[in-house]
Design an enzyme around this catalytic site. Structure first.
Site, PDB file in Angstrom:
ATOM      1  N   HIS A   2       0.812  -1.216   0.000  1.00 52.44           N
ATOM      2  CA  HIS A   2       0.000   0.000   0.000  1.00 52.44           C
ATOM      3  C   HIS A   2       0.844   1.264   0.000  1.00 52.44           C
ATOM      4  CE1 HIS A   2       0.447  -0.425   4.457  1.00 52.44           C
ATOM      5  NE2 HIS A   2       0.420   0.898   4.425  1.00 52.44           N
ATOM      6  N   ASP A  35       0.244  -7.644   1.373  1.00 50.79           N
ATOM      7  CA  ASP A  35       0.617  -6.241   1.528  1.00 50.79           C
ATOM      8  C   ASP A  35       2.132  -6.053   1.556  1.00 50.79           C
ATOM      9  OD1 ASP A  35       0.046  -3.539   1.647  1.00 50.79           O
ATOM     10  OD2 ASP A  35       0.028  -3.489   3.832  1.00 50.79           O
ATOM     11  N   ASN A  51       5.335   4.910   8.893  1.00 51.55           N
ATOM     12  CA  ASN A  51       6.120   3.753   9.337  1.00 51.55           C
ATOM     13  C   ASN A  51       5.870   2.509   8.480  1.00 51.55           C
ATOM     14  OD1 ASN A  51       6.289   4.867  12.591  1.00 51.55           O
ATOM     15  ND2 ASN A  51       8.005   3.718  11.734  1.00 51.55           N
ATOM     16  N   SER A  52       4.823   2.510   7.690  1.00 47.35           N
ATOM     17  CA  SER A  52       4.488   1.310   6.921  1.00 47.35           C
ATOM     18  C   SER A  52       5.653   0.887   6.038  1.00 47.35           C
ATOM     19  CB  SER A  52       3.287   1.561   6.020  1.00 47.35           C
ATOM     20  OG  SER A  52       2.103   1.448   6.729  1.00 47.35           O
ATOM     21  N   GLY A  87     -11.190 -22.458  -4.517  1.00 46.24           N
ATOM     22  CA  GLY A  87     -12.585 -22.172  -4.786  1.00 46.24           C
ATOM     23  C   GLY A  87     -13.541 -22.647  -3.723  1.00 46.24           C
TER      24      GLY A  87
END
Length: 533
Positions: free
Chosen positions: A152, A182, A255-256, A312
């Site tokens: 992100h 992420d 900080n990410s 699935g």
């Protein structure tokens, strides 16, 4: 806590299973080049007199990342999920268990937010943001310029600029990113960069000291210290792929993507999200553990992407009530609540209602555990699922497929128009419907489909009314829900539900398990026999 806010709402325990490939070797530069700067030296295990030596050793490998790009206000806005109490002794965890808002025990959980947010500059009035600027953190993992950060941080980037601890400003390009975990990798040109390595073997314990280093509020080169508060935190995001490490070292906006180190200077996590009632840090942060981050990083460096698999199936954890209604001895395993048409699980003979007990011989502790076990297989691998079906344990072999995008998975698992919540529409009045388990039930005919705006292919028994004081009401059932299965049997008329209730009573059970469909989703709901409303 960090950059461009990609809001991930907390999802239900029923999630599409996924898997990710295993680790590959880092670039050849790592093997042939200098050693990482964070090779641990002998030292005390307890709290250090100061964290200065650790910071001095590792900080040259930590960078600030600035991006420019384009995003919509909703992608930049700092938003989050809502808590809902979960029945079954799993505590007031950060996410409701179910994929639609069944409110177990009628509880109204506190409101809070999990945030992955950044230093984005935008317009608060909701107009499109033609450009955004954001800042985050990252760290070198090889001497030839590979840098790990969060997805992100860079997902909307048109340009990526890296600022090093010695004040160099370098242009970077994206190598690859993985929205599911992420994580992302970018690269700058050059060599002999100071770098750090992941510690995958000596995992931290609750109570161990940790140091987070990064770029909070765009300030750069900041260290904060704390302890590991908890391990194995679930429900922090909607994928269930990561078992997060919780720390109380303060982490904030920017900080990410930054690293968290142990007292030996080893990378034990990647800062990713915070828990916040108000938008600021309250000392509860979440890290992607080093073993997961290392595996994903290896794959991105090797091929520019991460190969996730897909079987699935929509799965659901087993609460004590669900366990009791199934006659199980404990809450281990995960129950299959839905299957994707034509998916690997359906093709291989997995049934709705199967309880998955093991994958390739390894026991399944929960729904999230099943997701993670599948997650660390390779697409195309044969997965042997040991399932409990009609009281018998059988094995089902399937080949994992290729995991679709998040948007495609949502379409496959949800689908269909929303049902009408109005219980005063046409058709028979609720008082005329047979009452079972405190609910007025009716056969699903054309009139009922029109009344509740149900899809033509829907089958089962429709709920026309729900007693205010019934356990069904406490569990969130409402008019327009369709009971697809009661106990072990498919339903086509109210008498089928009544028969399942009688069978449960004969077997000495306290509840009957209903498979309920709403808005194209299905979930198992145990309804007590002693509270009928």
């Amino acid at each position: 806590m960090n950059d461009i806010g990609k809001n991930k709402l907390m999802a239900g325990a029923a999630v599409a299973l996924m898997l990710t490939g295993g680790a590959i070797a880092y670039s050849s530069a790592r093997a042939a080049g200098p050693a990482p700067v964070n090779i641990p030296s002998a030292g005390p295990v307890g709290a250090p007199q100061s964290f200065a030596d650790i910071f001095q050793k590792v900080s040259p490998a930590v960078v600030s990342i600035d991006i420019t790009g384009r995003a919509t206000p909703s992608e930049v806005a700092m938003m989050g999920g809502q808590d809902g109490d979960e029945e079954g002794g799993q505590g007031s965890g950060p996410a409701p268990q179910l994929p639609f808002p069944f409110n177990f025990q009628g509880g109204q959980g506190q409101h809070f937010q999990f945030k992955r947010y950044g230093q984005g500059q935008g317009q608060p009035d909701g107009r499109d943001l033609p450009k955004i600027q954001a800042s985050g953190s990252g760290f070198f993992v090889s001497p030839d310029g590979y840098i790990v950060t969060n997805n992100h941080v860079v997902e909307h980037a048109d340009t990526i600029t890296v600022r090093t601890s010695d004040k160099r400003v370098l242009k970077a390009h994206l190598i690859g990113r993985d929205p599911t975990t992420d994580l992302a990798v970018v690269k700058v040109d050059g060599g002999s960069f100071p770098y750090v390595s992941f510690e995958e073997q000596a995992k931290p314990r609750v109570g161990d000291w940790v140091v987070a280093v990064g770029n909070p509020f765009g300030l750069g080169g900041t260290a904060t210290a704390g302890i590991v508060s908890a391990l194995g935190r679930e429900n922090v995001d909607d994928t269930r792929l990561v078992d997060y490490m919780q720390i109380d070292a303060p982490i904030n906006r920017g900080n990410s993507g930054g690293p968290t180190f142990d007292v030996y200077g080893r990378v034990v996590g990647v800062n990713t999200a915070i828990f916040t009632p108000s938008g600021g840090s309250v000392g509860i942060g979440f890290d992607i553990p080093a073993d997961v981050a290392s595996s994903i990083t290896h794959q991105i460096i090797a091929g520019g992407k991460v190969a996730h698999g897909y079987i699935g199936a929509t799965i659901q954890g087993i609460s004590p009530d669900v366990s009791e209604s199934l006659g199980l001895k404990n809450t281990d395993g995960a129950i299959v609540a839905a299957l994707t048409d034509g998916g690997p699980a359906e093709k291989s003979g997995v049934h709705i209602g199967d309880v998955v007990l093991a994958v390739n011989g390894k026991s399944v502790a929960s729904g999230n555990d099943l997701t993670r076990q599948v997650a660390f297989s390779h697409p195309g691998d044969v997965l042997r699922l040991s399932v409990l079906r009609d009281g018998k344990r059988i094995d089902v072999d399937l080949h994992a497929g290729t995991r679709p995008s998040e948007a495609e998975i949502a379409r496959l698992t949800r689908g269909g128009p929303a049902g009408d919540e109005d219980d005063n529409g046409g058709g028979p009045a609720p008082s005329q419907a047979p009452h079972v388990l405190g609910m007025g039930l009716a056969q699903l005919d054309q009139a009922e489909r029109q009344r509740f705006n149900l899809k033509p292919g829907a089958s089962g028994v429709v709920v026309e009314s729900v007693g205010e004081n019934s356990d069904a009401a406490d569990k969130g059932l409402r008019p327009g829900d369709v009971i697809v299965k009661a106990g072990a049997h498919a339903t086509s008329q109210p008498a089928d539900v009544a028969a399942a209730v009688a069978e449960a009573k004969r077997d000495g059970r306290k509840s009957v398990l209903l498979l309920v469909s709403r808005d194209g989703q299905t979930v198992f709901v145990p309804v007590a026999l002693d509270k009928l409303g």
